[in-house]
Design a protein around this motif. Structure first.
Motif, PDB file in Angstrom:
ATOM      1  N   ASP A  34       2.376 -23.231 -26.634  1.00  0.00           N
ATOM      2  CA  ASP A  34       2.199 -24.681 -26.602  1.00  0.00           C
ATOM      3  C   ASP A  34       3.315 -25.358 -27.390  1.00  0.00           C
ATOM      4  OD1 ASP A  34       1.394 -24.179 -29.222  1.00  0.00           O
ATOM      5  OD2 ASP A  34      -0.325 -25.498 -29.133  1.00  0.00           O
ATOM      6  N   ASP A  35       3.489 -26.640 -27.169  1.00  0.00           N
ATOM      7  CA  ASP A  35       4.594 -27.383 -27.780  1.00  0.00           C
ATOM      8  C   ASP A  35       4.578 -27.344 -29.306  1.00  0.00           C
ATOM      9  OD1 ASP A  35       5.576 -28.054 -25.286  1.00  0.00           O
ATOM     10  OD2 ASP A  35       4.548 -29.999 -25.233  1.00  0.00           O
TER      11      ASP A  35
ATOM     12  N   THR B 264      -9.262 -25.109 -25.633  1.00  0.00           N
ATOM     13  CA  THR B 264      -8.052 -24.303 -25.842  1.00  0.00           C
ATOM     14  C   THR B 264      -8.261 -22.892 -25.309  1.00  0.00           C
ATOM     15  OG1 THR B 264      -7.409 -25.596 -27.769  1.00  0.00           O
ATOM     16  CG2 THR B 264      -6.495 -23.368 -27.603  1.00  0.00           C
TER      17      THR B 264
ATOM     18  N   ARG C 181      -7.984 -22.980 -21.559  1.00  0.00           N
ATOM     19  CA  ARG C 181      -6.588 -23.152 -21.122  1.00  0.00           C
ATOM     20  C   ARG C 181      -5.829 -21.826 -21.199  1.00  0.00           C
ATOM     21  NH1 ARG C 181      -4.681 -26.803 -24.578  1.00  0.00           N
ATOM     22  NH2 ARG C 181      -3.682 -25.269 -25.896  1.00  0.00           N
TER      23      ARG C 181
ATOM     24  N   TYR D  67       3.286 -17.846 -22.622  1.00  0.00           N
ATOM     25  CA  TYR D  67       2.859 -19.236 -22.824  1.00  0.00           C
ATOM     26  C   TYR D  67       2.991 -19.538 -24.303  1.00  0.00           C
ATOM     27  CZ  TYR D  67      -0.175 -23.208 -23.714  1.00  0.00           C
ATOM     28  OH  TYR D  67      -0.658 -24.406 -24.145  1.00  0.00           O
TER      29      TYR D  67
END
Length: 186
Positions: A127-128, A156, A159, A125
Motif C-alpha cells: 500500500d502507499d 484491510t 483487500r 502488493y
C-alpha cells in the motif's frame, strides 16, 4: 465405436495441450523503496511451509545495509511461547529492481551451498503508506500477508485476500496468526 474412440482421442489431445503450460508468474509492484520498507512486519497469514511448521506468530525485521542489501531477522513464536529466529540477507534478483529479491538465511546448508540455496521474495502488493504488503514467489507456493501491526481491520484483511486471489494464490489454505491469548506464557 469410431465416435467413441474419436472422442477419447480428442479428450486426450486436449489434456496434453494443457500439459507443460504454466501460468504466468504473479505481478510485482515494480519498485520498493527499501528505506521505507525496512522495519518490523508482522505476519497476518501465510501458506503452509515446512520451516514455519511450529510458528503461531511470526514477524520479520528488515534493515537496509550500507551495501544496499537488506538484513533480515525472522522471528517465530511457538504455541509454547518460545521464540525461534533466523538471520539472513536479501539482495535484488536484478540490479536496480527492488521488488524481486533473493533471500539467503545463515544456516549450515547455505554455508555448504552458498550460491544455490536462496528463496524468492517478490513484493506483490504494497500500500502507499508501506503499512500492508503481500509477498510471494513465482510459482505461488509461498505467500505471506504482512502488516506493520499484528492485527488489521476486516476491510484491510479482505483487500489483501482479494489481491492474493486475483494473483492466483489459494487463500483457502492460509494459516492465520494465532491470538496472543492462545500462546502459553514462557
Amino acid at each position: 465405436m469410431r465416435a467413441l474412440i474419436g472422442a477419447f482421442l480428442l479428450a486426450l489431445l486436449a489434456g496434453c495441450a494443457g500439459q507443460g503450460r504454466e501460468a504466468a508468474p504473479p505481478r510485482t509492484v515494480g519498485a520498493v523503496d527499501l528505506e521505507r520498507y525496512q522495519g518490523t512486519w508482522y505476519e497476518l497469514a501465510r501458506l503452509p511451509m515446512f520451516f514455519q511448521r511450529d510458528c503461531a506468530q511470526s514477524e520479520a525485521h528488515y534493515s537496509l545495509q550500507a551495501d544496499g542489501s537488506v538484513g533480515v531477522l525472522n522471528r517465530c513464536r511457538t504455541l509454547e511461547g518460545e521464540w525461534k529466529e533466523a538471520r539472513g540477507n536479501a539482495v535484488p534478483q536484478v540490479a536496480g529492481r527492488t521488488d524481486r529479491l533473493w533471500v539467503r538465511f545463515d544456516n549450515w546448508i547455505t554455508r555448504l551451498l552458498p550460491d544455490r540455496i536462496k528463496g524468492d521474495y517478490w513484493v506483490l502488493y504494497l500500500d502507499d503508506g508501506y503499512r500492508t504488503a503481500l509477498v510471494g514467489n513465482p510459482n505461488r507456493k509461498y505467500l505471506w500477508l504482512l502488516s506493520r501491526t499484528p492485527v488489521v481491520s476486516e476491510k484491510t484483511r479482505q483487500r489483501l485476500l482479494e489481491t492474493a486471489e486475483a494473483q492466483g494464490y489459494d487463500t483457502d489454505r492460509l494459516i492465520w496468526r494465532v491470538a496472543d491469548s492462545a500462546i502459553a506464557a514462557p
